[in-house]
Every structure is written in C-alpha cells, then in structure tokens.
Design an enzyme around this catalytic site. Structure first.
Site, PDB file in Angstrom:
ATOM      1  CB  ALA A  10     -83.549  89.265 -29.430  1.00 16.07           C
ATOM      2  N   GLY A  59     -79.922  89.105 -33.104  1.00 18.03           N
ATOM      3  CA  GLY A  59     -80.346  90.468 -33.407  1.00 18.03           C
ATOM      4  C   GLY A  59     -79.210  91.466 -33.378  1.00 18.03           C
ATOM      5  CD  GLU A 104     -81.495  89.158 -37.371  1.00 14.61           C
ATOM      6  OE1 GLU A 104     -82.229  88.710 -38.268  1.00 14.61           O
ATOM      7  OE2 GLU A 104     -81.819  89.155 -36.149  1.00 14.61           O
ATOM      8  CD  GLU A 164     -81.108  84.544 -34.921  1.00 11.68           C
ATOM      9  OE1 GLU A 164     -81.113  85.770 -34.798  1.00 11.68           O
ATOM     10  OE2 GLU A 164     -80.135  83.910 -35.421  1.00 11.68           O
TER      11      GLU A 164
END
Length: 260
Positions: free
Chosen positions: A66, A112, A115, A135
């Site tokens: 991200a 992300g 994900e 993360e």
C-alpha cells in the site's frame, strides 16, 4: 472508461486488468483501489467477459504494498475506516465476483498486494515472485483481509509465522504452501493464465458463478456451506446452461453455453 493508474482491455472473452504504477512498484493508493473497483465492476457486468486476469505492469512487482504516505498520519478511526472501505470496495468485492479472477503474480506481492492476490479466486506466479505481509514491521497488522485469507490458504501455523516475522517467501515456497497454484517463467506467466482462462471459458459461466458462491460460503461465519451448495445446485436445473450442457452430453457434441 479512462483510468490513471490501471489498464483494462479485453481479448477472447478475457479481461486483462493491469495495475500500472511502475514507478511506485504498483503500490495501492486510494485512487488505484477505486479504479480497480470500477474496472472489476465493468468486467462483471460485461456479458462477453468470462474470466478476469489481474497483474501488475513491468517485471518487478505485482503490487509491492500500500502507499504508506497516504495513511502514515491517520488516527484510530481513520485507520478503521481505511480497512473497512478497502475491504468493501475491492478485496471482498473481488472475492465475491461471479466471474473467476486469476492473479498473475509477476514479482513482489507484499502487504496489500498479497492481500489483493489472495482475494482473487486463485493465483499463478512467475518464478521471480516474492510474497509476504510485512505490516508488523511498521507497527500495524494486515488490514485488507490478510489475517483471514492467509490462514485459509496456507494454514494457521504458517500464516502466524509469515505475519509475525514480516518475512517474504519465494514462488516455489508459495507453491509448496498452496498459496499459488502454478509457478512459471516471467515470459510464460500471462500465456499460462490465458490457457487456464480458456479452459474455464469453455464451461458454463452460470455454473461457475454458482460454484464460486458455494465455495466462498464455506468461509463465511454463520453460513452453512452445504446448504448454499444444495440451493445453488438446484438453481442450476432452472438455467439454459443446464439444458444445453446435458443435451450436448447426451448428443455427444460440444456444449455451446448461452450463459443464462
């Protein structure tokens, strides 16, 4: 529709969606997430499209994570809203599409990015791919479904280790974990995905949509997946695809599914 951060094109009933931020290693920002939502929505509504292939531009990254600069100053409520909205408009949205979505993981799939790949219905990786959820090294946890989908795919213990160490695994390890279905060369990645998509496209799109719904039901709290399967199985008997499929089988010919 014109996009700033992604490319979307269709060929032979396959929609190719490419995240196109190579200078940012295709990192997800707010605008990119919103554009992906629109592109997936358009593909879902286009009756000519049978399969969607998602990939990243260039040879380095699928999605390297991200865009941290967008949320580094967020407070608690803003953080919750970020995760909730992202899951709603993209990650859960992709998982619950009635059309198969194949993630062509062509490099780094981190945070992300992994994900997003896990929200797709299955994954094919190039042999240079690296995957991980880093993360906790930033003082946060995966917020786009990573803590839920990763254990479902690789098992609780492996998911715990991957998340807690914030480390990366390579494509072959991802294959051994069951995180990806196939590993191939960078050059053969999209051709292999297209080959798989072609096999899918020859089958009933109505039945495939029903199968996705039934499979996903097994992972939803409070939902009886067997009951969903029974209902979807029964519903198939009322479709034109069922009539065509069974008739073609009995007549020993190739089915031409109308998609209804």
């Amino acid at each position: 529709m014109t996009y700033n951060n992604i490319l979307s094109e269709t060929s032979n009933s396959i929609c190719f969606i490419t995240i196109n931020r190579p200078n940012k290693l295709n990192a997800l920002n707010k605008e990119t997430i919103e554009e992906l939502h629109e592109a997936f929505k358009e593909a879902e509504e286009d009756t000519d499209i049978k399969v969607i292939i998602l990939t990243g531009s260039g040879e380095k990254a699928f999605v390297a994570g991200a865009d941290i600069s967008e949320f580094a100053e967020f407070d608690v409520n803003e953080g919750k809203s970020l995760a909730a909205k992202g899951q709603e408009i993209l990650f859960d949205f992709v998982e619950n599409l009635s059309k198969p979505v194949i993630a062509a993981v062509n490099g780094f799939a981190l945070g992300g990015g992994l994900e997003l790949a896990m929200a797709c219905h299955f994954r094919v990786a190039s042999d240079n791919a690296k995957m991980g959820l880093p993360e906790v090294s930033l003082g946060v946890i995966p917020g786009y479904g990573g803590t839920q989908r990763l254990p479902n795919l690789v098992g609780k213990g492996r998911a715990m280790e991957m998340i807690m160490t914030a480390g990366m695994i390579d494509a072959n390890q991802a294959l051994s974990y069951g995180l990806v279905n196939h590993v191939t060369s960078q050059e053969e990645l999209l051709p292999l995905c297209e080959k798989i998509a072609g096999k899918i496209s020859r089958n009933s799109s109505v039945a495939i949509g029903a199968a996705i719904k039934a499979i996903n039901a097994n992972y939803e709290d409070g939902i009886d997946g067997f009951e969903v399967e029974i209902n979807e199985f029964g519903n198939c008997f009322g479709t034109d695809d069922f009539v065509e499929g069974t008739t073609a089988f009995l007549q020993k010919r190739k089915a031409e599914f109308p998609g209804s």
